[in-house]
Design an enzyme around this catalytic site. Structure first.
Site, PDB file in Angstrom:
ATOM      1  N   TYR A 128       0.891  -1.277  -0.217  1.00 11.21           N
ATOM      2  CA  TYR A 128      -0.039   0.112   0.209  1.00 11.21           C
ATOM      3  C   TYR A 128       0.978   1.493   0.037  1.00 11.21           C
ATOM      4  CZ  TYR A 128      -4.385  -2.011   0.460  1.00 11.21           C
ATOM      5  OH  TYR A 128      -5.627  -2.814   0.295  1.00 11.21           O
ATOM      6  N   GLU A 135       2.172   7.202  -7.077  1.00 14.58           N
ATOM      7  CA  GLU A 135       1.184   7.163  -7.261  1.00 14.58           C
ATOM      8  C   GLU A 135       0.859   8.923  -6.760  1.00 14.58           C
ATOM      9  OE1 GLU A 135      -2.703   5.962  -6.040  1.00 14.58           O
ATOM     10  OE2 GLU A 135      -2.681   3.709  -6.465  1.00 14.58           O
TER      11      GLU A 135
END
Length: 206
Positions: A128, A135
């Site tokens: 994660y 991102e």
């Protein structure tokens, strides 16, 4: 997602470098990640007309952010496609989804190996943050190109008397990760404690 994983490995072996591997999996990535919208729609619809659980809302944010990264950033800003940060989130997404769908498949078959369940509720601890870092770094890398080109921006004056600055919007998207990501991460940590501790209790000899 296994197709994407194999594509990455084959491209790496052929090139001998991890740079610019995005181009080898661009089409399947767009197809499968966009297809997740249908899955999310079915997930939300399942809980309607009642109140949608917070976990479904958080998952919806995750799916929408991935689709946004795929099309509105990586596809639209060609200059970032060679960034290592793109490979960072693609690898994180790919491993996460292979584990997640394996988990669902074996659960439906009523034969869930402990290793898959453990991976589902453990590897996210690394994957994660890895995905989110990729991102955010990709959005950040896109900012100067968006500002220079005026991509998706609407300037005044116009007949609709409306303006939109995509550069500012991307910054707001990055800021939105601050409250949302910890909720998703701690939700998974809570699920991990609950699921794995429950399994350990069943393993204890009577």
């Amino acid at each position: 997602w296994l197709v994407i994983a194999v594509g990455l490995v084959r491209a790496y072996l052929a090139k001998g470098s991890y740079h610019s591997l995005y181009y080898s999996i661009e089409k399947p990535l767009k197809f499968f990640q966009t297809g997740a919208l249908l899955e999310e729609y079915l997930l939300i619809a399942k809980y309607l007309p009642g109140i949608v659980p917070s976990s479904a809302v958080l998952t919806a944010f995750q799916v929408m952010s991935r689709v946004f990264l795929t099309w509105a950033v990586t596809h639209s800003v060609k200059e970032v496609q060679t960034e290592d940060s793109v490979l960072l989130f693609v690898v994180a997404w790919t491993i996460t989804e292979i584990i997640r769908y394996s988990f669902y498949t074996f659960s439906l078959l009523n034969h869930l190996p402990y290793l898959i369940k453990w991976a589902r509720y453990t590897l996210f601890i690394v994957l994660y943050p890895m995905g989110v870092s990729g991102e955010l770094l990709t959005i950040y890398a896109a900012l100067p190109f968006v500002r220079q080109s005026g991509l998706y921006s609407i300037s005044l004056p116009n007949k609709y008397n409306f303006s939109f600055d995509y550069y500012t919007f991307l910054i707001l998207v990055m800021i939105s990760y601050i409250p949302i990501f910890p909720q998703l991460y701690f939700h998974m940590l809570h699920q991990r404690r609950k699921v794995l501790s429950h399994m350990e209790e069943h393993k204890k000899p009577e």
